[in-house]
Motif scaffolding. Structure first.
Motif, PDB file in Angstrom:
ATOM      1  N   VAL A   7      35.556 -69.478  46.406  1.00 52.43           N
ATOM      2  CA  VAL A   7      36.619 -70.479  46.221  1.00 52.43           C
ATOM      3  C   VAL A   7      36.779 -70.765  44.726  1.00 52.43           C
ATOM      4  N   GLY A   8      35.639 -70.937  44.046  1.00 55.07           N
ATOM      5  CA  GLY A   8      35.675 -71.164  42.598  1.00 55.07           C
ATOM      6  C   GLY A   8      36.378 -70.020  41.884  1.00 55.07           C
ATOM      7  N   CYS A   9      36.119 -68.790  42.327  1.00 58.24           N
ATOM      8  CA  CYS A   9      36.733 -67.615  41.685  1.00 58.24           C
ATOM      9  C   CYS A   9      38.257 -67.645  41.831  1.00 58.24           C
ATOM     10  N   VAL A  10      38.736 -68.022  43.025  1.00 61.12           N
ATOM     11  CA  VAL A  10      40.191 -68.079  43.238  1.00 61.12           C
ATOM     12  C   VAL A  10      40.789 -69.146  42.314  1.00 61.12           C
ATOM     13  N   VAL A  11      40.134 -70.318  42.247  1.00 57.44           N
ATOM     14  CA  VAL A  11      40.634 -71.393  41.390  1.00 57.44           C
ATOM     15  C   VAL A  11      40.622 -70.947  39.921  1.00 57.44           C
ATOM     16  N   GLY A  12      39.532 -70.307  39.506  1.00 60.48           N
ATOM     17  CA  GLY A  12      39.418 -69.836  38.122  1.00 60.48           C
ATOM     18  C   GLY A  12      40.504 -68.836  37.783  1.00 60.48           C
ATOM     19  N   THR A  49      43.888 -69.145  34.965  1.00 59.23           N
ATOM     20  CA  THR A  49      44.295 -68.204  33.909  1.00 59.23           C
ATOM     21  C   THR A  49      45.770 -68.348  33.579  1.00 59.23           C
ATOM     22  N   SER A  50      46.570 -68.592  34.629  1.00 58.93           N
ATOM     23  CA  SER A  50      48.023 -68.634  34.430  1.00 58.93           C
ATOM     24  C   SER A  50      48.402 -69.734  33.437  1.00 58.93           C
ATOM     25  N   GLY A  83      36.008 -66.251  37.878  1.00 58.93           N
ATOM     26  CA  GLY A  83      37.412 -65.998  38.250  1.00 58.93           C
ATOM     27  C   GLY A  83      38.316 -65.990  37.029  1.00 58.93           C
ATOM     28  N   LEU A  84      38.101 -66.959  36.145  1.00 62.79           N
ATOM     29  CA  LEU A  84      38.909 -67.048  34.921  1.00 62.79           C
ATOM     30  C   LEU A  84      38.702 -65.797  34.067  1.00 62.79           C
ATOM     31  N   MET A 113      43.855 -63.290  41.917  1.00 64.67           N
ATOM     32  CA  MET A 113      43.627 -64.174  43.071  1.00 64.67           C
ATOM     33  C   MET A 113      43.597 -63.348  44.357  1.00 64.67           C
ATOM     34  N   SER A 114      44.477 -62.339  44.421  1.00 63.55           N
ATOM     35  CA  SER A 114      44.488 -61.469  45.606  1.00 63.55           C
ATOM     36  C   SER A 114      43.118 -60.799  45.767  1.00 63.55           C
TER      37      SER A 114
END
Ligand code: BGC
Length: 501
Positions: A71-76, A80-81, A128-129, A410-411
């Motif tokens: 979940v953290g990775c998706v948020v990170g 980026t955007s 994630g970021l 994110m995908s």
């Protein structure tokens, strides 16, 4: 010689990939440590046949430990955007490593499960970021003819991180006991994060981001440094003019919104990037990495071999086989490499399934299944492992590059989470036929790339519009002609200014 600095910059920023790899490599082993199980309620303090008994909550807790990180990775990746445009690529890498450090410290010191979960989310945000911004940064600093190879160093460092984590875990498991065992395994991740902090000093700002921000003199100096050539050399002047031309063109189109991702000329790139990242997960790489130990045990190999020797061998193969991919991506190109990789991985999965089935009758055939596990890993590492990161980082125009790569990344993480969730269910319900499912994806992805994915090898980032289509705005020819004129005028004025060092 002139390329050494550019390579150094790529390797230094790719340390972000090392953190990614270490984190995914370490947790599996930590989850099976007795000391960790006792601390967080995964195991009871009594054993049967020398093995501690699992609590009824065990699967739930380990599921949450994996899930909170993803979940953290998706948020990170989503962050980026915003960050990569506002504070720039270089500082975003720094923020990623700070988040990773904070999360790592919380996990290492945790005495309550809630602290561990929050630490996992924060580390995940850092990973994630960095997973979106590092390849993007490398793509913007690399020279066109080595861009694929340099972005692939990011994947190389991921695999290196996984390998080092497996070795450290094996050493810890064979020498230590008690709390220190899992705390040390988790705490070690702060070392590479600290190294990355140090390395950020040598990272220049992305020249493309600087031009976008109107900081042209700094951009020219940064480009000259990256190319190890004087700012007024022909090569640097031409590349700078092309970056500026593109920036001017993009500014004319207006301010950037998320809706831009749906415009003709961009939506096709988003769709391809998102699908490629989804397929990269459906190759089944993480099933092989996460479940390799169990798979080898089911094949009848001893726990020691299955849990340590074969897993380390697989991690080492994953690392070494990334090198041919880094070379091939600039020789045969992205498209052909992905087509070949899809068929090879598809075939390997089918053969793993076949030999696992046959090994029930003829146990000796387990070895054949194991060989194809390694064939699969080699095929992934030299094709879809690096190439998808290369592709997503190079296809978007500057104005939507951060948003576009954030969507694709994110995908990657969303599908990673979904597959992590459904694989145990598949393995219990359809057992070794699970590999047929992943094998079929291999074939589907090869066909998808064949039909829909254009080659990008040898094209500069500014040339991608010619491949994927121009964003509707002003007539392209008018803009090109005017902006080329502007660029040349700007170059001449810069040439007369003192060079900054
Ligand atoms: C994938 C990860 C995977 C890693 C393994 C990356 O490219 O995105 O999901 O764990 O490769 O090498």
């Amino acid at each position: 010689m002139g390329r050494i600095y550019n390579y150094l910059v790529a390797v230094a920023s790719a340390m972000g990939g090392f953190l990614f790899g270490y984190e995914i490599g370490v947790i599996d082993q930590v989850l099976i440590m007795d000391s960790f199980g006792l601390e967080f309620g995964l195991k009871y303090n009594h054993s049967v046949n020398g093995t501690l008994v699992k609590t009824p909550n065990s699967a739930d807790i380990s599921g949450w430990i994996t899930f909170t990180f993803l979940v953290g990775c998706v948020v990170g990746a989503a962050l980026t955007s915003i960050l990569a445009d506002r504070i720039g690529r270089r500082y975003s890498i720094f923020v990623g490593s700070v988040l990773f450090m904070i999360g790592g410290a919380m996990q290492t010191g945790a005495s309550h499960i809630a602290v561990l979960y929050v630490g996992r989310i924060i580390s995940g945000m850092g990973v994630g970021l960095m997973s979106a911004v590092v390849p993007l940064y490398i793509s913007e600093t690399a020279k066109t003819d080595v861009r694929g190879t340099l972005i692939s160093t990011y994947q190389l460092m991921i695999t290196f991180g996984i390998l080092i984590a497996s070795c450290i875990n094996a050493a810890i498991l064979s020498t230590l006991t008690g709390d220190v065992e899992w705390r040390l395994a988790l705490g070690m991740q702060m070392v590479p994060a600290a190294i990355l902090w140090g390395l950020i000093i040598i990272l220049p700002f992305s020249p493309r981001w600087l031009v976008d921000r109107g900081r042209e003199e700094e951009a020219l100096q940064s480009l000259a440094k990256l190319r190890s050539a004087p700012a007024d050399s022909e090569a640097v002047r031409t590349e700078f003019a092309s970056i500026k031309e593109s920036a001017l063109h993009e500014k004319k189109i207006g301010s950037v919104t998320w809706l831009e991702l749906c415009k003709a000329g961009i939506r096709n790139r988003v769709a391809i990037g998102v699908v490629l990242q989804c397929f990269q997960q459906w190759t089944g790489i993480n099933v092989i990495l996460y479940y390799a130990a169990e798979l080898f045990k089911d094949m009848g190999f001893s726990s020691a071999h299955a849990g340590v020797t074969f897993v380390i061998a697989n991690a080492a193969i994953n690392f070494v086989a990334t090198f041919p991919g880094m070379w091939l991506v600039e020789r045969i190109g992205r498209k052909l490499l992905m087509i070949i990789g899809g068929f090879l991985m598809g075939g390997a999965h089918m053969l793993i399934c076949l030999f696992l089935g046959l090994s029930h009758e003829t146990p000796g055939l387990s070895w054949a299944a194991m060989v194809f596990v390694y064939v699969f890993t080699i095929s992934f590492a030299s094709t879809w492992g690096p190439v998808v990161w290369v592709y997503q980082s190079e296809i978007f125009p500057m104005r939507v590059r951060a948003k576009g790569t954030a969507c694709c990344t994110m995908s990657n993480w969303i599908w990673n989470a979904i597959i992590a969730k459904i694989t145990p269910i598949m393995l219990t319900s359809i057992t070794f036929y699970t590999y047929i499912v992943f094998g079929s994806f291999g074939i589907i992805m090869a066909i998808f790339v064949w039909i829909f994915v254009p080659e990008t090898k040898g094209k500069s980032l500014e040339d991608m519009d010619d491949i994927f289509g121009h964003v509707p705005g002003e007539p392209v020819d008018d803009i090109r002609q005017k902006s080329i004129r502007d660029s040349v005028i700007a170059m001449d004025s810069l040439k007369n200014k003192p060079v900054l060092h």
